[in-house]
Design a protein around this motif. Structure first.
Motif, PDB file in Angstrom:
ATOM      1  N   HIS A  88      -5.511  -4.243  -1.520  1.00 60.58           N
ATOM      2  CA  HIS A  88      -5.018  -3.872  -2.843  1.00 60.58           C
ATOM      3  C   HIS A  88      -5.690  -2.580  -3.308  1.00 60.58           C
ATOM      4  O   HIS A  88      -6.918  -2.523  -3.419  1.00 60.58           O
ATOM      5  CB  HIS A  88      -5.283  -4.993  -3.845  1.00 60.58           C
ATOM      6  CG  HIS A  88      -4.609  -6.284  -3.489  1.00 60.58           C
ATOM      7  ND1 HIS A  88      -3.235  -6.442  -3.506  1.00 60.58           N
ATOM      8  CD2 HIS A  88      -5.126  -7.475  -3.086  1.00 60.58           C
ATOM      9  CE1 HIS A  88      -2.929  -7.672  -3.140  1.00 60.58           C
ATOM     10  NE2 HIS A  88      -4.050  -8.322  -2.868  1.00 60.58           N
ATOM     11  N   LEU A  89      -4.885  -1.569  -3.597  1.00 60.38           N
ATOM     12  CA  LEU A  89      -5.372  -0.302  -4.113  1.00 60.38           C
ATOM     13  C   LEU A  89      -5.130  -0.219  -5.616  1.00 60.38           C
ATOM     14  O   LEU A  89      -4.257  -0.911  -6.157  1.00 60.38           O
ATOM     15  CB  LEU A  89      -4.654   0.861  -3.432  1.00 60.38           C
ATOM     16  CG  LEU A  89      -4.856   1.027  -1.922  1.00 60.38           C
ATOM     17  CD1 LEU A  89      -3.923   2.106  -1.389  1.00 60.38           C
ATOM     18  CD2 LEU A  89      -6.305   1.366  -1.598  1.00 60.38           C
ATOM     19  N   THR A  91      -3.805   1.599  -9.107  1.00 59.54           N
ATOM     20  CA  THR A  91      -2.539   2.278  -9.381  1.00 59.54           C
ATOM     21  C   THR A  91      -2.618   3.744  -8.977  1.00 59.54           C
ATOM     22  O   THR A  91      -1.673   4.297  -8.391  1.00 59.54           O
ATOM     23  CB  THR A  91      -2.182   2.157 -10.867  1.00 59.54           C
ATOM     24  OG1 THR A  91      -2.074   0.767 -11.208  1.00 59.54           O
ATOM     25  CG2 THR A  91      -0.862   2.853 -11.174  1.00 59.54           C
ATOM     26  N   ARG A  94      -2.570   3.944  -5.164  1.00 60.40           N
ATOM     27  CA  ARG A  94      -1.277   3.510  -4.653  1.00 60.40           C
ATOM     28  C   ARG A  94      -0.206   4.572  -4.885  1.00 60.40           C
ATOM     29  O   ARG A  94       0.625   4.840  -4.012  1.00 60.40           O
ATOM     30  CB  ARG A  94      -0.879   2.186  -5.314  1.00 60.40           C
ATOM     31  CG  ARG A  94       0.344   1.522  -4.688  1.00 60.40           C
ATOM     32  CD  ARG A  94       0.508   0.091  -5.171  1.00 60.40           C
ATOM     33  NE  ARG A  94       0.666   0.028  -6.624  1.00 60.40           N
ATOM     34  CZ  ARG A  94      -0.250  -0.493  -7.451  1.00 60.40           C
ATOM     35  NH1 ARG A  94      -1.379  -0.985  -6.984  1.00 60.40           N
ATOM     36  NH2 ARG A  94      -0.025  -0.523  -8.762  1.00 60.40           N
ATOM     37  N   SER A  98       1.805   6.451  -1.902  1.00 61.85           N
ATOM     38  CA  SER A  98       3.259   6.250  -1.833  1.00 61.85           C
ATOM     39  C   SER A  98       4.017   7.570  -1.786  1.00 61.85           C
ATOM     40  O   SER A  98       5.138   7.638  -1.268  1.00 61.85           O
ATOM     41  CB  SER A  98       3.734   5.412  -3.022  1.00 61.85           C
ATOM     42  OG  SER A  98       3.534   6.112  -4.236  1.00 61.85           O
TER      43      SER A  98
END
Length: 299
Positions: A88-89, A91, A94, A98
């Protein structure tokens, strides 16, 4: 006075437009992985510790949320984005992964911790960023003061002064003579990323700055060169800092070189009380920049 100011473009293409800087390797492409201390990892390590190899490669390893964010925001080219293997990264991380500004490489947690120089676990992201290149020709002569740091020896002081230059409206930070490296990780951390926001120019000594500040044949008005020293000609509030000028801060222990002292139109001293005879170089530079900003705002 408005906080924003124009920034010159670098001369070697180290900056790109923001849209180009974030043109991503498609997120559907699986990232490469580095799981051991191979040649790639060893190269990244040298970017942390070896100035010569850092400049030869033309890139540095950037740590921290704000420095990475500012490098991207100001259009500096990211060559590689290193990401921890955690599930889990945040926000922030992420979003970057992305739509990455560069190829993404997944790195084993223990290796990320080494590169992040952390003892509390691996950072989420690190970035390999192209070293910015600026020169005097591209600097604005009509913005705030051009701050010269003469032969700084401490990366921390250099980074702290870059942060103040960014916050207080300097047009650029010029590093004169043999000095600490502004792209040393300690300098980047101390600047909290401002090394990516304010143009940084490195010169061998006063001559290049003086040629730029005092153009020949009446091409433009000469800029006043104002030095700083505890034994100054005038007190800082009386120094003419309302108009653009070149302001010189001396080495942490030896002050300005004789060449810089001779080049100054005048030398200002900071009014002080107490038993201290002088300020830390970065603190002194911050005080001078604040006074210059105050005079411009009161004009």
């Amino acid at each position: 006075m408005p906080r924003s100011r124009p920034r010159p473009a670098p001369t070697n293409g180290s900056r790109t437009s923001r849209s180009h800087a974030r043109s991503a390797t498609p997120s559907s492409v699986p990232p490469a992985r580095v799981q051991r201390r191979n040649a790639t990892f060893q190269h990244w390590q040298t970017l942390l510790t070896n100035r010569t190899k850092r400049h030869r490669a033309g890139e540095m390893l950037v740590q921290g949320v704000r420095p990475i964010t500012l490098a991207i925001q100001h259009g500096h080219r990211v060559r590689t984005l290193l990401v921890d293997e955690r599930e889990h990264l945040s926000t922030w991380a992420r979003d970057l992964v992305s739509a990455p500004p560069a190829p993404v490489v997944q790195v084993a947690p223990e290796l990320m911790a080494e590169l992040g120089e952390r003892t509390d676990g691996p950072p989420e992201l690190l970035a390999i960023v192209e070293i910015p290149r600026h020169n005097l020709v591209n600097l604005s002569r009509e913005a705030g003061p051009v701050l010269v740091f003469d032969r700084p020896s401490s990366p921390g002081n250099l980074g702290s002064l870059a942060r103040s230059a960014d916050a207080l409206g300097a047009a650029a930070l010029v590093i004169s003579g043999h000095s600490a490296d502004p792209w040393d990780p300690a300098a980047v951390r101390a600047s909290t990323g401002s090394v990516f926001s304010v143009p940084i120019v490195q010169v061998d000594g006063p001559d290049a700055v003086l040629d730029w500040a005092r153009p020949q044949h009446g091409a433009a008005p000469a800029l006043r060169v104002i030095g700083t020293d505890e034994h100054g000609d005038v007190l800082l509030p009386d120094a003419p800092l309302r108009n653009p000028a070149v302001v010189v801060i001396g080495n942490e222990t030896r002050g300005m070189s004789a060449r810089w002292r001779d080049a100054c139109d005048l030398i200002a001293s900071i009014p002080m009380g107490g038993s201290a005879s002088s300020l830390n170089a970065a603190a002194a530079g911050t005080v001078v920049l604040y006074e210059a900003l105050r005079q411009r705002r009161d004009a």
